[in-house]
Design an enzyme around this catalytic site. Structure first.
Site, PDB file in Angstrom:
ATOM      1  N   GLU A 151      41.553  10.180  33.016  1.00  0.00           N
ATOM      2  CA  GLU A 151      40.205  10.594  32.660  1.00  0.00           C
ATOM      3  C   GLU A 151      39.240   9.424  32.817  1.00  0.00           C
ATOM      4  O   GLU A 151      39.538   8.296  32.441  1.00  0.00           O
ATOM      5  CB  GLU A 151      40.207  11.085  31.207  1.00  0.00           C
ATOM      6  CG  GLU A 151      38.848  11.403  30.636  1.00  0.00           C
ATOM      7  CD  GLU A 151      38.901  11.635  29.138  1.00  0.00           C
ATOM      8  OE1 GLU A 151      37.879  12.067  28.572  1.00  0.00           O
ATOM      9  OE2 GLU A 151      39.966  11.369  28.536  1.00  0.00           O
ATOM     10  N   LEU A 172      36.317   7.519  31.467  1.00  0.00           N
ATOM     11  CA  LEU A 172      35.698   7.385  30.157  1.00  0.00           C
ATOM     12  C   LEU A 172      34.295   6.784  30.264  1.00  0.00           C
ATOM     13  O   LEU A 172      34.033   5.969  31.162  1.00  0.00           O
ATOM     14  CB  LEU A 172      36.544   6.467  29.263  1.00  0.00           C
ATOM     15  CG  LEU A 172      37.953   6.920  28.929  1.00  0.00           C
ATOM     16  CD1 LEU A 172      38.681   5.811  28.175  1.00  0.00           C
ATOM     17  CD2 LEU A 172      37.941   8.207  28.118  1.00  0.00           C
ATOM     18  N   ASP A 219      48.531  -5.544  24.961  1.00  0.00           N
ATOM     19  CA  ASP A 219      47.765  -6.400  25.879  1.00  0.00           C
ATOM     20  C   ASP A 219      46.284  -6.268  25.527  1.00  0.00           C
ATOM     21  O   ASP A 219      45.450  -5.949  26.371  1.00  0.00           O
ATOM     22  CB  ASP A 219      48.015  -5.999  27.332  1.00  0.00           C
ATOM     23  CG  ASP A 219      47.423  -7.000  28.328  1.00  0.00           C
ATOM     24  OD1 ASP A 219      47.145  -8.147  27.927  1.00  0.00           O
ATOM     25  OD2 ASP A 219      47.237  -6.623  29.505  1.00  0.00           O
TER      26      ASP A 219
END
Length: 270
Positions: A80, A82, A178
């Site tokens: 998706e 964003l 991370d």
């Protein structure tokens, strides 16, 4: 670029109209694609797209923000698109809430069902019930063979001291793994998604230490995140050492001073 874009479009069941590179992606190629039917998505390569997809789904299942996985193959991940591009300047409080939500998700043991990697650097995630042992074996000692001799000896000495430096069984938290500003998408003063994860279950302070390695979270973040355990300042460099060693191996000797500093004894300024 065109080949990846077309593979991503095919994976999404459409035809490619346009593709452009997205900034970042030191270890993978990342594109924003637009299909002929008007759909848009992020298409990327990676070390293990299917494992990354499972990690993103785990983040979303925790209630923390993450892009939806639209499609995945052994070579390509489609996500998706964003809202983003605004940085963390006004979103620190939102990040505190989002990270607290992520860390509230728990597991049964330290680790993750599968190993992972940052490009050529392996991330070992084998399960453990002993957190200091996990951090020593899976996060520090795996690098020793690739380090200069003097630094390798310091890492080995620190690993041997971890039973006295880390809690044996901190609360199991779902970690991003991370966490730095480049892996947090924000817009309108709110975090819209965590991206590029390297998830596993461990001490929540790991993500906080990583975030502090390259960014400067302040009071709005910590007020929203909540209180930290006593002694977190002494543990922070131990948790910073792993990403410092990863950066040293990936990007070279400029990161050696950072790694050496993280090996100092607790309370040492030298």
């Amino acid at each position: 670029m065109r080949g990846l874009a077309e593979r991503g479009a095919a994976l999404l069941g459409g035809l490619l109209r346009h593709a452009e590179r997205v900034s970042g992606g030191d270890l993978s190629q990342i594109l924003r694609v637009t299909l002929e039917d008007g759909r848009q998505a992020i298409v990327k390569t990676g070390s293990h797209p299917k494992i990354e997809a499972a990690m993103l789904r785990a983040i979303a299942a925790s209630g923390a923000p993450a892009p939806s996985v639209l499609a995945v193959s052994d070579e390509v991940l489609a996500l998706e698109l964003l809202p983003g591009g605004e940085g963390l300047g006004g979103a620190w409080a939102s990040l505190g809430h989002a990270l607290a939500t992520l860390h509230a998700a728990s597991g049964a043991r330290y680790g993750w069902p599968e190993d992972y990697a940052f490009g050529p650097v392996a991330i070992e995630n084998g399960w453990s019930d002993d957190w200091p042992r996990f951090w020593a074996a899976r996060r520090l000692l795996t690098h020793v063979a690739h380090l200069p001799a003097a630094l390798a000896r310091r890492v080995e000495a620190l690993a041997a001291a971890l039973p006295d430096r880390l809690p044996a069984q901190p609360r199991l938290a779902l970690l991003h793994g991370d966490l730095w500003g480049g892996n947090i998408v924000a817009a309108g003063g709110r975090v819209s998604g965590f991206i590029d994860p390297a998830c596993y279950y461990g001490d929540a302070e790991v993500d906080l230490a990583m975030l502090s390695l390259f960014d400067q979270p302040g009071a709005p973040f910590f007020d929203a995140y909540g209180p930290l355990e006593p002694g977190h300042e002494d543990r922070r460099p131990i948790y910073m050492l792993w990403p410092a060693l990863v950066h040293l191996r990936l990007f070279g000797g400029a990161y050696r001073p950072m790694a050496s500093a993280c090996c100092r004894p607790a309370g040492s300024k030298s």
